[in-house]
Structure formats: structure tokens, C-alpha cells
Design an enzyme around this catalytic site. Structure first.
Site, PDB file in Angstrom:
ATOM      1  N   ARG A  11       0.841  -1.580  -0.291  1.00 20.38           N
ATOM      2  CA  ARG A  11      -0.618  -0.307   0.295  1.00 20.38           C
ATOM      3  C   ARG A  11       0.751   1.361   0.146  1.00 20.38           C
ATOM      4  O   ARG A  11       0.286   1.848  -0.961  1.00 20.38           O
ATOM      5  CB  ARG A  11      -0.842   0.302   1.081  1.00 20.38           C
ATOM      6  CG  ARG A  11      -2.072  -0.982   0.993  1.00 20.38           C
ATOM      7  CD  ARG A  11      -3.274  -1.049   2.027  1.00 20.38           C
ATOM      8  NE  ARG A  11      -2.066  -0.742   3.283  1.00 20.38           N
ATOM      9  CZ  ARG A  11      -1.893  -1.020   4.929  1.00 20.38           C
ATOM     10  NH1 ARG A  11      -3.028  -0.049   5.335  1.00 20.38           N
ATOM     11  NH2 ARG A  11      -1.446  -0.937   5.558  1.00 20.38           N
ATOM     12  N   ASN A  45      -6.218  -2.863   2.085  1.00 20.54           N
ATOM     13  CA  ASN A  45      -6.070  -3.566   1.904  1.00 20.54           C
ATOM     14  C   ASN A  45      -7.653  -4.247   2.070  1.00 20.54           C
ATOM     15  O   ASN A  45      -8.500  -3.362   2.835  1.00 20.54           O
ATOM     16  CB  ASN A  45      -5.532  -4.207   3.475  1.00 20.54           C
ATOM     17  CG  ASN A  45      -3.756  -3.866   3.043  1.00 20.54           C
ATOM     18  OD1 ASN A  45      -3.627  -3.997   1.947  1.00 20.54           O
ATOM     19  ND2 ASN A  45      -3.201  -4.159   4.673  1.00 20.54           N
TER      20      ASN A  45
END
Length: 92
Positions: free
Chosen positions: A17, A35
Site C-alpha cells: 500500500r 487492504n
């Protein structure tokens, strides 16, 4: 232009990320990454077509520790965020 990406494989716990957000911001893209409880990473990106293609190409590799098995790209992205920022959102 806008796209939604669902990235599958070993993509959590490897800095995916953060690397995605850094790369997207460097490309001048707006949007977010997060996520998923399924183990995938999801992102919505907004910007010029060439920059979006660049982040899609990058997402197939990701950061060094990632092992991407599949990237699913669709046109059902959310509206662009205010202020043209790129955010890391909480897991859903």
C-alpha cells in the site's frame, strides 16, 4: 480517466500500500489504496491515461517483497477525492 484495481497474491505485510501510494503520487494520480480482509489490495486511481497505465503496469510487480498473482482492472472507480490527493485507507 479512472480505474479500480484489485491486486491479489502476497500483497499484504510487504509494504504494498505504501509503495503504491508513493508511486501514484509521483505519477500525479489522485485516489486511494487499502487492504481488503480477503488478503487483496484494492485501489481507485484518477488521472491521465498514461499515468494510470503506468500504475497498472507497476501494480503487476509491486515492491520487491510482493508476489502479485493477478491484477483485475475495472472502470467502476469512485469519484475523484477532493483536493486531488492520494490516500491510504483503512482495511475493509
Amino acid at each position: 480517466m479512472a480505474k479500480r484495481l484489485m491486486i491479489e497474491g502476497v500483497v499484504q505485510g510487504v509494504g504494498y500500500r505504501y509503495a503504491f501510494a508513493e508511486r501514484a503520487a509521483a505519477l500525479g494520480l489522485a485516489g486511494w489504496v487499502r487492504n481488503r480482509s480477503s488478503g487483496a489490495v484494492e485501489a481507485c486511481v484518477h488521472g491521465p491515461p498514461d499515468a494510470i497505465q503506468s500504475i497498472i503496469d507497476w501494480s503487476h510487480r509491486g515492491p520487491g517483497a510482493a508476489r502479485v498473482s493477478h491484477v483485475h482492472v475495472t472502470d467502476d472507480a469512485e469519484p475523484a477525492p477532493a483536493g486531488a490527493t492520494f490516500d491510504i485507507r483503512p482495511t475493509v
